[in-house]
Scaffold this active site. Structure first.
Site, PDB file in Angstrom:
ATOM      1  N   GLU A 151       0.840  -1.192   0.000  1.00 46.01           N
ATOM      2  CA  GLU A 151       0.000   0.000   0.000  1.00 46.01           C
ATOM      3  C   GLU A 151       0.877   1.244   0.000  1.00 46.01           C
ATOM      4  O   GLU A 151       1.802   1.350   0.791  1.00 46.01           O
ATOM      5  CB  GLU A 151      -0.904  -0.033   1.245  1.00 46.01           C
ATOM      6  CG  GLU A 151      -1.899   1.093   1.291  1.00 46.01           C
ATOM      7  CD  GLU A 151      -2.598   1.285  -0.036  1.00 46.01           C
ATOM      8  OE1 GLU A 151      -3.280   0.357  -0.507  1.00 46.01           O
ATOM      9  OE2 GLU A 151      -2.463   2.366  -0.631  1.00 46.01           O
ATOM     10  N   PHE A 152       0.547   2.195  -0.891  1.00 45.11           N
ATOM     11  CA  PHE A 152       1.374   3.399  -1.014  1.00 45.11           C
ATOM     12  C   PHE A 152       0.660   4.656  -0.536  1.00 45.11           C
ATOM     13  O   PHE A 152       1.126   5.762  -0.793  1.00 45.11           O
ATOM     14  CB  PHE A 152       1.824   3.571  -2.468  1.00 45.11           C
ATOM     15  CG  PHE A 152       2.696   2.446  -2.955  1.00 45.11           C
ATOM     16  CD1 PHE A 152       4.049   2.414  -2.642  1.00 45.11           C
ATOM     17  CD2 PHE A 152       2.159   1.395  -3.690  1.00 45.11           C
ATOM     18  CE1 PHE A 152       4.852   1.359  -3.066  1.00 45.11           C
ATOM     19  CE2 PHE A 152       2.959   0.344  -4.120  1.00 45.11           C
ATOM     20  CZ  PHE A 152       4.315   0.326  -3.809  1.00 45.11           C
ATOM     21  N   LEU A 153      -0.505   4.493   0.122  1.00 44.91           N
ATOM     22  CA  LEU A 153      -1.254   5.683   0.541  1.00 44.91           C
ATOM     23  C   LEU A 153      -0.443   6.525   1.519  1.00 44.91           C
ATOM     24  O   LEU A 153       0.417   6.019   2.236  1.00 44.91           O
ATOM     25  CB  LEU A 153      -2.583   5.282   1.176  1.00 44.91           C
ATOM     26  CG  LEU A 153      -2.595   4.428   2.450  1.00 44.91           C
ATOM     27  CD1 LEU A 153      -2.376   5.252   3.698  1.00 44.91           C
ATOM     28  CD2 LEU A 153      -3.910   3.689   2.557  1.00 44.91           C
ATOM     29  N   GLU A 155      -0.842   9.255   4.688  1.00 50.10           N
ATOM     30  CA  GLU A 155      -1.807   9.819   5.634  1.00 50.10           C
ATOM     31  C   GLU A 155      -2.040  11.284   5.279  1.00 50.10           C
ATOM     32  O   GLU A 155      -1.121  11.996   4.901  1.00 50.10           O
ATOM     33  CB  GLU A 155      -1.293   9.674   7.066  1.00 50.10           C
ATOM     34  CG  GLU A 155      -1.358   8.237   7.533  1.00 50.10           C
ATOM     35  CD  GLU A 155      -0.764   8.019   8.918  1.00 50.10           C
ATOM     36  OE1 GLU A 155      -0.743   8.950   9.720  1.00 50.10           O
ATOM     37  OE2 GLU A 155      -0.315   6.880   9.175  1.00 50.10           O
ATOM     38  N   LYS A 205       8.104  -1.963  -2.046  1.00 48.56           N
ATOM     39  CA  LYS A 205       7.548  -1.030  -1.057  1.00 48.56           C
ATOM     40  C   LYS A 205       8.644  -0.478  -0.142  1.00 48.56           C
ATOM     41  O   LYS A 205       8.739   0.731   0.088  1.00 48.56           O
ATOM     42  CB  LYS A 205       6.463  -1.745  -0.237  1.00 48.56           C
ATOM     43  CG  LYS A 205       5.962  -0.976   0.950  1.00 48.56           C
ATOM     44  CD  LYS A 205       5.192   0.296   0.582  1.00 48.56           C
ATOM     45  CE  LYS A 205       4.942   1.153   1.820  1.00 48.56           C
ATOM     46  NZ  LYS A 205       4.203   2.344   1.570  1.00 48.56           N
ATOM     47  N   GLY A 258       9.169  11.762   9.350  1.00 42.99           N
ATOM     48  CA  GLY A 258       8.753  11.099  10.587  1.00 42.99           C
ATOM     49  C   GLY A 258       7.619  10.162  10.250  1.00 42.99           C
ATOM     50  O   GLY A 258       7.534   9.655   9.131  1.00 42.99           O
ATOM     51  N   CYS A 261       5.924   5.189   9.027  1.00 43.40           N
ATOM     52  CA  CYS A 261       6.377   4.364   7.888  1.00 43.40           C
ATOM     53  C   CYS A 261       7.839   4.601   7.502  1.00 43.40           C
ATOM     54  O   CYS A 261       8.652   3.683   7.597  1.00 43.40           O
ATOM     55  CB  CYS A 261       5.469   4.602   6.689  1.00 43.40           C
ATOM     56  SG  CYS A 261       3.816   3.925   6.948  1.00 43.40           S
ATOM     57  N   LYS A 321       2.718  15.052  10.308  1.00 47.14           N
ATOM     58  CA  LYS A 321       2.484  15.839   9.097  1.00 47.14           C
ATOM     59  C   LYS A 321       1.084  16.422   9.181  1.00 47.14           C
ATOM     60  O   LYS A 321       0.308  16.015  10.058  1.00 47.14           O
ATOM     61  CB  LYS A 321       2.659  14.976   7.832  1.00 47.14           C
ATOM     62  CG  LYS A 321       1.658  13.835   7.736  1.00 47.14           C
ATOM     63  CD  LYS A 321       1.995  12.888   6.627  1.00 47.14           C
ATOM     64  CE  LYS A 321       1.517  13.385   5.293  1.00 47.14           C
ATOM     65  NZ  LYS A 321       1.492  12.330   4.273  1.00 47.14           N
ATOM     66  N   ARG A 328       2.877   9.183  15.621  1.00 46.19           N
ATOM     67  CA  ARG A 328       3.978   8.210  15.659  1.00 46.19           C
ATOM     68  C   ARG A 328       5.180   8.786  14.886  1.00 46.19           C
ATOM     69  O   ARG A 328       5.044   9.258  13.781  1.00 46.19           O
ATOM     70  CB  ARG A 328       3.536   6.880  15.033  1.00 46.19           C
ATOM     71  CG  ARG A 328       2.481   6.166  15.855  1.00 46.19           C
ATOM     72  CD  ARG A 328       1.982   4.911  15.173  1.00 46.19           C
ATOM     73  NE  ARG A 328       1.220   5.201  13.973  1.00 46.19           N
ATOM     74  CZ  ARG A 328       0.639   4.265  13.210  1.00 46.19           C
ATOM     75  NH1 ARG A 328       0.750   2.994  13.520  1.00 46.19           N
ATOM     76  NH2 ARG A 328      -0.038   4.620  12.140  1.00 46.19           N
TER      77      ARG A 328
HETATM   78  N1  LIG Z   1      -0.141   4.319   8.072  1.00 42.00           N
HETATM   79  C1  LIG Z   1       0.150   4.453   6.787  1.00 42.00           C
HETATM   80  O1  LIG Z   1       0.102   5.554   6.223  1.00 42.00           O
HETATM   81  C2  LIG Z   1       0.572   3.257   5.962  1.00 42.00           C
HETATM   82  C3  LIG Z   1       0.732   3.408   4.576  1.00 42.00           C
HETATM   83  C4  LIG Z   1       1.146   2.292   3.835  1.00 42.00           C
HETATM   84  C5  LIG Z   1       1.418   1.099   4.484  1.00 42.00           C
HETATM   85  N2  LIG Z   1       1.277   1.013   5.831  1.00 42.00           N
HETATM   86  C6  LIG Z   1       1.585  -0.240   6.482  1.00 42.00           C
HETATM   87  O2  LIG Z   1       0.362  -0.838   6.887  1.00 42.00           O
HETATM   88  C7  LIG Z   1       0.560  -1.554   8.109  1.00 42.00           C
HETATM   89  C8  LIG Z   1      -0.418  -1.068   9.159  1.00 42.00           C
HETATM   90  O3  LIG Z   1      -0.099   0.266   9.480  1.00 42.00           O
HETATM   91  P1  LIG Z   1      -1.120   1.186  10.266  1.00 42.00           P
HETATM   92  O4  LIG Z   1      -0.530   2.534  10.294  1.00 42.00           O
HETATM   93  O5  LIG Z   1      -2.490   1.008   9.704  1.00 42.00           O
HETATM   94  O6  LIG Z   1      -1.037   0.494  11.719  1.00 42.00           O
HETATM   95  P2  LIG Z   1      -2.032   0.676  12.935  1.00 42.00           P
HETATM   96  O7  LIG Z   1      -1.248   0.361  14.136  1.00 42.00           O
HETATM   97  O8  LIG Z   1      -2.712   1.997  12.813  1.00 42.00           O
HETATM   98  O9  LIG Z   1      -3.151  -0.431  12.730  1.00 42.00           O
HETATM   99  C9  LIG Z   1      -2.978  -1.791  12.985  1.00 42.00           C
HETATM  100  C10 LIG Z   1      -4.324  -2.365  13.415  1.00 42.00           C
HETATM  101  O10 LIG Z   1      -4.234  -3.798  13.419  1.00 42.00           O
HETATM  102  C11 LIG Z   1      -4.968  -4.269  14.526  1.00 42.00           C
HETATM  103  N3  LIG Z   1      -4.513  -5.624  14.826  1.00 42.00           N
HETATM  104  C12 LIG Z   1      -3.324  -6.025  15.337  1.00 42.00           C
HETATM  105  N4  LIG Z   1      -3.270  -7.363  15.431  1.00 42.00           N
HETATM  106  C13 LIG Z   1      -4.446  -7.830  14.957  1.00 42.00           C
HETATM  107  C14 LIG Z   1      -5.006  -9.120  14.786  1.00 42.00           C
HETATM  108  N5  LIG Z   1      -4.321 -10.219  15.125  1.00 42.00           N
HETATM  109  N6  LIG Z   1      -6.237  -9.224  14.275  1.00 42.00           N
HETATM  110  C15 LIG Z   1      -6.955  -8.131  13.943  1.00 42.00           C
HETATM  111  N7  LIG Z   1      -6.481  -6.884  14.069  1.00 42.00           N
HETATM  112  C16 LIG Z   1      -5.256  -6.734  14.585  1.00 42.00           C
HETATM  113  C17 LIG Z   1      -4.698  -3.253  15.623  1.00 42.00           C
HETATM  114  O11 LIG Z   1      -5.680  -3.324  16.649  1.00 42.00           O
HETATM  115  C18 LIG Z   1      -4.751  -1.951  14.827  1.00 42.00           C
HETATM  116  O12 LIG Z   1      -6.054  -1.412  14.779  1.00 42.00           O
HETATM  117  C19 LIG Z   1       2.030  -1.345   8.499  1.00 42.00           C
HETATM  118  O13 LIG Z   1       2.792  -2.407   8.019  1.00 42.00           O
HETATM  119  C20 LIG Z   1       2.385  -0.088   7.761  1.00 42.00           C
HETATM  120  O14 LIG Z   1       3.766   0.002   7.487  1.00 42.00           O
HETATM  121  C21 LIG Z   1       0.842   2.054   6.591  1.00 42.00           C
END
Ligand SMILES: NC(=O)c1ccc[n+]([C@@H]2O[C@H](COP(=O)([O-])OP(=O)(O)OC[C@H]3O[C@@H](n4cnc5c(N)ncnc54)[C@H](O)[C@@H]3O)[C@@H](O)[C@H]2O)c1
Length: 447
Positions: A151-153, A155, A205, A258, A261, A321, A328
């Site tokens: 995923e490349f979105l 925030e 990624k 920051g 990611c 941002k 985080r």
């Molecule tokens: N935040 C971003 O902008 C972004 C963009 C691209 C990729 N990513 C990637 O996506 C992934 C998630 O990032 P995020 O920022 O959404 O994290 P986050 O911490 O906001 O969300 C993770 C969620 O997973 C849930 N969870 C954990 N274990 C679980 C399980 N066993 N069953 C069900 N739910 C469970 C948690 O309760 C939490 O709500 C990471 O690998 C991150 O690098 C994030």
């Protein structure tokens, strides 16, 4: 198609809502019962422009369902997305415990062919571990495969990034997995689709994030040199960024990158390279340069205020941002405790992130939270900008100046033009552009 999504954080919630918006039927599961209850009532648990409307519309349309019960997401689905967190460990590696837990959860619940797709950002070859984990625990008659669809979105613009992507990367090692994912993304057939192996997709990624991080650190080194040479890094970045081979994004000098990611994906990639004996000093330097940005800002604050004890400092911006409540990896997490420890009286304001910040830093007699930027600025000795929210750009500078005890702004995001600030009567410190001090504009090397 029927989709199951594990994790409804920043990436999982946007993925769930947007895939439902494309017409798929989505069952999203999260361990956190409060999150599931809020989302089921149409209340977003994160701040993301455009998300509340799409969440409500897709709940109403019956295409989106939230649950704490993994079996609901698995039984009802052809494809299962893994969107759980992969935070950094202390040694820089990605902590894959949440991913492993999802694999262990899925295994005994398989009830026919399922495609399990990594959307979480993971080090190359993680899919093999997911496959191995499920194969050990699942009944042998149930077929499954693991694919990668990173995923490349970003925030703050996550919904539009998801619905209008630059590209879609599909990593699949079989024709069946490939065709399922191509079907899923049919509405996007006018955007480039990169079809690769699973490991390549995982690696794309992490490489993309490391490259973006390198761009930011590059311009920040240039910005330090700009201060030494007496040139303005903003003009340099524009002159350089208009070259389409370079591009104008991620060349804004300031406090550095920051968030949840870029820092973690960079350090994870460094550990992967080290594990394979590959020289990765370039990226280690990118990390080092970034870590030094906050120190540079703190030095500027001291340069501007001298003794910090008892000085009233308005801190504007806490999120990493603008347009997100995510703190985080935000500079505020370092700057606020440092200024507090130095004895300053802090008034902190952010348009969205204060609820999260208050959980980390409890208010006391020297740390208060303001309801507006102007309230924070009242009687302040200095205003320190940590996040480039548009709201700060729109501030009535005349009014701000009249409220402050001494008109000093230390801007970690280079939001204003130095000349504009001089005209408005401020002492203005930014990064890489020469500072506006009481007498004249000073260009100095801050080493
Ligand atoms: N935040 C971003 O902008 C972004 C963009 C691209 C990729 N990513 C990637 O996506 C992934 C998630 O990032 P995020 O920022 O959404 O994290 P986050 O911490 O906001 O969300 C993770 C969620 O997973 C849930 N969870 C954990 N274990 C679980 C399980 N066993 N069953 C069900 N739910 C469970 C948690 O309760 C939490 O709500 C990471 O690998 C991150 O690098 C994030």
């Amino acid at each position: 198609m029927r989709l199951g999504i594990f994790g409804t954080g920043y990436a999982g919630l946007v993925t769930s809502v947007c895939l439902a918006q494309l017409g798929h039927v989505v069952t999203a599961v999260d361990k956190d019962a409060e999150t599931v209850a809020a989302l089921s009532q149409g209340m977003p648990t994160i701040r993301e422009p455009g998300l509340p409307e799409l969440l409500a519309a897709n709940l109403d349309a019956g295409r989106l369902h939230f649950t704490t019960r993994p079996e609901e997401a698995i039984c009802a689905s052809d494809i299962i997305f893994v969107c759980v967190g992969t935070p950094p460990r202390n040694d820089g590696r990605a902590d894959l415990a949440q991913v492993e837990e999802v694999a262990r959860t899925i295994a005994p619940l398989l009830d026919g062919y399922k495609l399990i797709v990594e959307k979480s950002t993971v080090p190359a070859r993680t899919a093999r571990w997911i496959d191995w984990t499920i194969r050990r625990l699942a009944r042998p008659e149930h077929e499954f495969e693991v694919a990668s669809n990173p995923e490349f979105l970003r925030e703050g613009t996550a919904v539009s990034d998801f619905l209008q992507p630059d590209r879609i990367v599909i990593g699949a090692d079989s024709a069946r997995a490939r065709s399922l994912l191509l079907d899923l993304y049919k509405p996007y057939f006018d955007c480039p689709i990169v079809l690769t192996s699973v490991t390549t997709a995982e690696f794309i990624k992490q490489t993309a994030n490391a490259f973006l991080a390198a761009k930011v650190s590059f311009i920040n080194v240039v910005s330090d040199l700009c201060e030494a040479l007496g040139v303005d890094v903003t003009a340099v970045a524009r002159g350089v960024g208009l070259d389409h081979r370079i591009g104008g994004d991620f060349v804004n000098a300031g406090l550095g990158f920051g968030g949840s990611c870029l820092p973690k994906d960079l350090s994870s990639l460094i550990t992967v390279a080290e594990d394979h004996g590959v020289d990765i000093d370039l990226l280690k330097e990118v990390e080092r340069i970034n870590n030094a940005r906050v120190e540079r800002l703190l030095a500027k604050i001291e340069r501007a205020l001298w003794v910090l004890r008892h000085k009233v400092i308005a801190v504007l911006g806490a999120s990493f941002k603008p347009d997100t409540d995510d703190i985080r990896g935000a500079p505020s997490l370092t700057v606020i405790p440092w200024l507090h420890a130095a004895g300053a009286n802090l008034r902190v304001y952010d348009p969205a992130a204060l609820p999260k910040l208050k959980k980390l830093f409890r208010p006391d007699d020297r740390l208060t939270y303001a309801a507006t930027a102007l309230e924070a600025a009242r009687d302040a000795n200095a205003l320190v900008i940590l996040t480039d929210w548009d709201e700060f750009r729109m501030l009535d500078l005349k009014l701000v100046r009249s409220l402050m005890r001494t008109p000093i702004i230390v801007d970690g995001r280079n939001m204003f033009a130095p000349a504009e600030m001089r005209a408005a009567g401020f002492e203005y410190y930014s990064l890489g552009r020469g500072d506006v001090t009481l007498g004249a504009e000073r260009h100095r090397a801050w080493t």
